[in-house]
Scaffold this motif. Structure first.
Motif, mmCIF file in Angstrom:
data_model
loop_
_atom_site.group_PDB
_atom_site.id
_atom_site.type_symbol
_atom_site.label_atom_id
_atom_site.label_comp_id
_atom_site.label_asym_id
_atom_site.label_seq_id
_atom_site.Cartn_x
_atom_site.Cartn_y
_atom_site.Cartn_z
ATOM 1 N N SER A 136 0.834 -1.203 0.000
ATOM 2 C CA SER A 136 0.000 0.000 0.000
ATOM 3 C C SER A 136 0.870 1.255 0.000
ATOM 4 N N SER A 137 1.853 1.272 0.868
ATOM 5 C CA SER A 137 2.752 2.423 0.958
ATOM 6 C C SER A 137 3.596 2.561 -0.314
ATOM 7 N N TYR A 138 4.087 1.444 -0.827
ATOM 8 C CA TYR A 138 4.910 1.467 -2.035
ATOM 9 C C TYR A 138 4.136 2.059 -3.215
ATOM 10 N N TYR A 139 2.924 1.573 -3.437
ATOM 11 C CA TYR A 139 2.149 2.053 -4.578
ATOM 12 C C TYR A 139 1.673 3.493 -4.383
ATOM 13 N N LYS A 165 -1.845 7.842 -16.396
ATOM 14 C CA LYS A 165 -2.439 6.507 -16.257
ATOM 15 C C LYS A 165 -1.705 5.701 -15.191
ATOM 16 N N ARG A 166 -0.397 5.760 -15.204
ATOM 17 C CA ARG A 166 0.394 5.024 -14.205
ATOM 18 C C ARG A 166 0.072 5.497 -12.793
ATOM 19 N N ALA A 167 -0.086 6.798 -12.614
ATOM 20 C CA ALA A 167 -0.426 7.342 -11.295
ATOM 21 C C ALA A 167 -1.791 6.851 -10.846
ATOM 22 N N THR A 168 -2.733 6.816 -11.760
ATOM 23 C CA THR A 168 -4.077 6.355 -11.433
ATOM 24 C C THR A 168 -4.062 4.879 -11.041
ATOM 25 N N ILE A 169 -3.346 4.072 -11.778
ATOM 26 C CA ILE A 169 -3.249 2.645 -11.469
ATOM 27 C C ILE A 169 -2.587 2.444 -10.111
ATOM 28 N N ALA A 170 -1.466 3.112 -9.891
ATOM 29 C CA ALA A 170 -0.743 2.952 -8.621
ATOM 30 C C ALA A 170 -1.595 3.407 -7.439
ATOM 31 N N ARG A 171 -2.334 4.470 -7.616
ATOM 32 C CA ARG A 171 -3.206 4.960 -6.537
ATOM 33 C C ARG A 171 -4.303 3.949 -6.226
ATOM 34 N N ASP A 227 6.572 -1.031 -13.639
ATOM 35 C CA ASP A 227 7.917 -1.478 -13.299
ATOM 36 C C ASP A 227 8.129 -1.382 -11.799
ATOM 37 N N VAL A 228 8.875 -2.325 -11.256
ATOM 38 C CA VAL A 228 9.162 -2.331 -9.823
ATOM 39 C C VAL A 228 10.441 -1.544 -9.575
ATOM 40 N N ASP A 229 10.369 -0.618 -8.649
ATOM 41 C CA ASP A 229 11.531 0.156 -8.229
ATOM 42 C C ASP A 229 12.077 -0.515 -6.966
ATOM 43 N N ASP A 230 13.141 -1.276 -7.119
ATOM 44 C CA ASP A 230 13.672 -2.058 -5.999
ATOM 45 C C ASP A 230 14.140 -1.193 -4.838
#
Length: 152
Positions: A16-19, A78-84, A129-132
């Protein structure tokens, strides 16, 4: 059983925090590129009114074009909307794991845990993409918060 709930709850909270942070990053990038395009567009329009070298005008139009193409390609909005959305769903799942944590072991707990784990997997099955580095940072912060809150 409580160990499984604990780890799942931590994982859901971390996700939750990551996204949420990922959504914030994408919103900032979207805003920045739009400001960049707007500023360059104004400069390019101004260059048309002022008698300057042709290469300056061409360079500004090229920069505007590249920025617009990049904005379309990257699709930060779009990426921001998905992550949110994923962040909110993970937060809901975290809350449900908290309820299980406080309720203790019951007959339906294993079914509920399995269902929530599946929900968490489905919620995070997105094409981002995952930001490690960010993931590791958020993991450390989440674990510290939960250790302090639950005094584990």
């Amino acid at each position: 059983m409580t160990d499984r709930i604990w780890h799942d709850m931590l994982d859901a909270a971390r996700l939750s925090s990551y996204y949420e942070r990922l959504a914030t990053r994408f919103r900032r990038r979207y805003f920045a590129i739009n400001v960049f395009v707007s500023a360059l567009s104004l400069l390019a329009a101004t260059v048309l009114l002022v008698d300057l070298a042709d290469w300056i005008s061409a360079a500004l139009f090229l920069l505007v074009s590249l920025a617009v193409v990049w904005n379309s390609y990257s699709d930060y909005s779009k990426r921001a909307t998905i992550a949110r959305y994923v962040s909110r769903r993970c937060n809901q799942i975290t809350t449900e794991f908290r309820h299980l944590w406080y309720d203790g072991d019951t007959d339906t707990t294993l079914e509920q845990i399995t269902f929530l784990e599946r929900e968490l997997g489905d919620a995070t099955d997105v094409e981002l993409d995952v930001d490690d580095r960010l993931n590791l940072k958020v993991q450390e912060e989440t674990y510290l918060v939960y250790e302090e809150e639950f005094r584990v």
